[in-house]
Design an enzyme around this catalytic site. Structure first.
Site, mmCIF file in Angstrom:
data_model
loop_
_atom_site.group_PDB
_atom_site.id
_atom_site.type_symbol
_atom_site.label_atom_id
_atom_site.label_comp_id
_atom_site.label_asym_id
_atom_site.label_seq_id
_atom_site.Cartn_x
_atom_site.Cartn_y
_atom_site.Cartn_z
ATOM 1 N N ARG A 1 0.625 -1.054 -0.128
ATOM 2 C CA ARG A 1 0.176 0.004 0.004
ATOM 3 C C ARG A 1 0.925 1.037 -0.108
ATOM 4 N NH1 ARG A 1 -5.484 -0.528 0.658
ATOM 5 N NH2 ARG A 1 -5.698 1.514 0.831
ATOM 6 N N GLN B 1 -10.523 10.462 6.391
ATOM 7 C CA GLN B 1 -10.264 9.047 6.948
ATOM 8 C C GLN B 1 -8.952 8.235 6.242
ATOM 9 O OE1 GLN B 1 -14.406 6.813 7.459
ATOM 10 N NE2 GLN B 1 -14.681 8.393 6.375
ATOM 11 N N ASN B 2 -8.611 8.784 5.121
ATOM 12 C CA ASN B 2 -7.463 8.296 4.402
ATOM 13 C C ASN B 2 -6.105 8.607 4.988
ATOM 14 O OD1 ASN B 2 -9.388 7.844 2.827
ATOM 15 N ND2 ASN B 2 -9.124 9.522 1.403
ATOM 16 N N VAL B 3 -5.257 7.552 4.952
ATOM 17 C CA VAL B 3 -4.196 7.745 5.307
ATOM 18 C C VAL B 3 -2.964 8.160 4.458
ATOM 19 C CG1 VAL B 3 -4.491 6.145 7.496
ATOM 20 C CG2 VAL B 3 -3.761 5.120 4.939
ATOM 21 N N HIS C 1 -7.216 8.865 10.781
ATOM 22 C CA HIS C 1 -6.802 7.414 10.846
ATOM 23 C C HIS C 1 -5.512 7.424 10.695
ATOM 24 C CE1 HIS C 1 -11.243 5.870 9.870
ATOM 25 N NE2 HIS C 1 -11.012 6.330 11.129
ATOM 26 N N CYS D 1 13.220 0.256 21.329
ATOM 27 C CA CYS D 1 12.842 -0.745 22.405
ATOM 28 C C CYS D 1 12.695 -2.011 21.953
ATOM 29 C CB CYS D 1 11.478 -0.316 23.115
ATOM 30 S SG CYS D 1 10.101 -0.453 21.910
ATOM 31 N N GLY E 1 -16.939 10.115 -0.783
ATOM 32 C CA GLY E 1 -16.238 8.917 -0.955
ATOM 33 C C GLY E 1 -16.269 8.030 0.132
ATOM 34 N N ASN F 1 -20.820 10.470 -3.954
ATOM 35 C CA ASN F 1 -20.570 9.266 -3.986
ATOM 36 C C ASN F 1 -21.340 8.603 -5.080
ATOM 37 O OD1 ASN F 1 -20.285 6.270 -3.251
ATOM 38 N ND2 ASN F 1 -19.831 7.000 -1.051
#
Ligand code: APR
Length: 255
Positions: free
Chosen positions: A73, A104-106, A122, A154, A191, A217
């Site tokens: 992705r 909401q898209n990354v 998100h 870590c 969308g 949409n």
């Protein structure tokens, strides 16, 4: 002249709005070649359900599989370009007194298109953090083939800085988004399938506080019933045309 006819009420409300809020989902990036979450996956990943890969359980049990999926992705996102829908929203930001873009898209495509006020609900796929302590990691040693990389601080497994299914949203982003929809005059819902909460609750909050809600949409969603206007069009067609219709003199040439 535009090939689309928009209700005059919609154009009037947009021009008169003090605060326009937009909620976007995977559909706005579909025309940039990034598959949405709920359409059938094709090719390499056809047999996997994204909801199962983007989960804390998958990361715990199959970190290498989760990494392969996100690497795929990330590669798509790197090669993708903002489309006319993203560009129209960046232009819209300049037309109205106040503007908030909640996504909401990354994929970071809104920012690459020039949008300034972006609330990422998100997270962002290009950032890497560690699973145990959320250390922000910019460089790590490549692990042996088939293993997930580990935090240089870590030692816990690394992950993209995105919200997995079942995880809480970043509190500050959710707070900013919730406050924004309460003062919106117009809210565009673009969308998104409206299937994932709490993002899917934002249009209803906007509506309760008096906003005029517009869904863009090609397909119906559970949010359609609360929309004042529905544009059953792809975002990359609807948004530039809407902008040109509302502000015929000001729309930048490149749209
Ligand atoms: N223009 C506008 N909408 C489109 C287009 C387009 N060109 N193409 C598809 N769509 C619509 C689909 O009809 C669908 O309603 O986009 C929506 C995409 O829905 P989802 O795949 O469910 O994406 P989204 O709503 O963003 O998902 C929410 O769920 O998987 C999680 O965290 C992930 O942020 C994501 C969240």
């Amino acid at each position: 002249m535009s090939e689309f006819e928009f209700p005059s009420d919609l154009l009037h409300r947009l021009r008169e709005a003090h605060h326009v809020v937009v909620l976007t989902g995977a559909g706005i990036s579909a025309e940039s070649g990034i598959p949405t979450f709920r359409e059938a996956q094709t090719g390499l990943w056809a047999r996997y359900d994204p909801q199962e890969l983007a989960s804390p359980q998958a990361l715990a049990h199959h970190p290498e599989l989760v990494w392969q999926w996100y690497a795929w992705r990330r590669d798509l996102v790197r090669r993708a370009q903002p489309n006319p829908g993203h560009l129209a929203l960046a232009a819209l930001e300049k037309m109205v007194p106040r503007f908030t873009l909640i996504t909401q898209n990354v994929d970071g495509l809104h920012q690459r298109a020039g949008s300034q006020e972006v609330v990422e609900l998100h997270g962002n796929i290009m950032r890497t953090v560690c699973a145990a302590n959320r250390h922000l990691v910019t460089e790590w040693a490549s692990p042996p083939e088939g293993e997930a990389p580990r935090c240089p601080i870590c030692g816990s497994v690394l992950r993209p800085d995105v919200v997995f299914f079942g995880e809480p949203l970043p509190p500050q982003a959710l707070q900013t988004a919730t406050a924004a929809v309460q003062t919106a005059d117009v809210m565009l819902v673009v969308g998104t399938s409206g299937a994932v909460y709490p993002a899917a609750a934002l249009p209803e909050i906007a509506k309760t506080h008096g906003a005029y809600v517009v869904e863009i949409n090609p397909l119906p969603t559970p949010l359609s019933s609360l929309a004042d206007v529905i544009l059953r069009l792809p975002a990359g067609k609807a948004l530039p045309a809407l902008l040109a219709a509302a502000w015929p003199e000001h729309t930048p040439e490149r749209l």
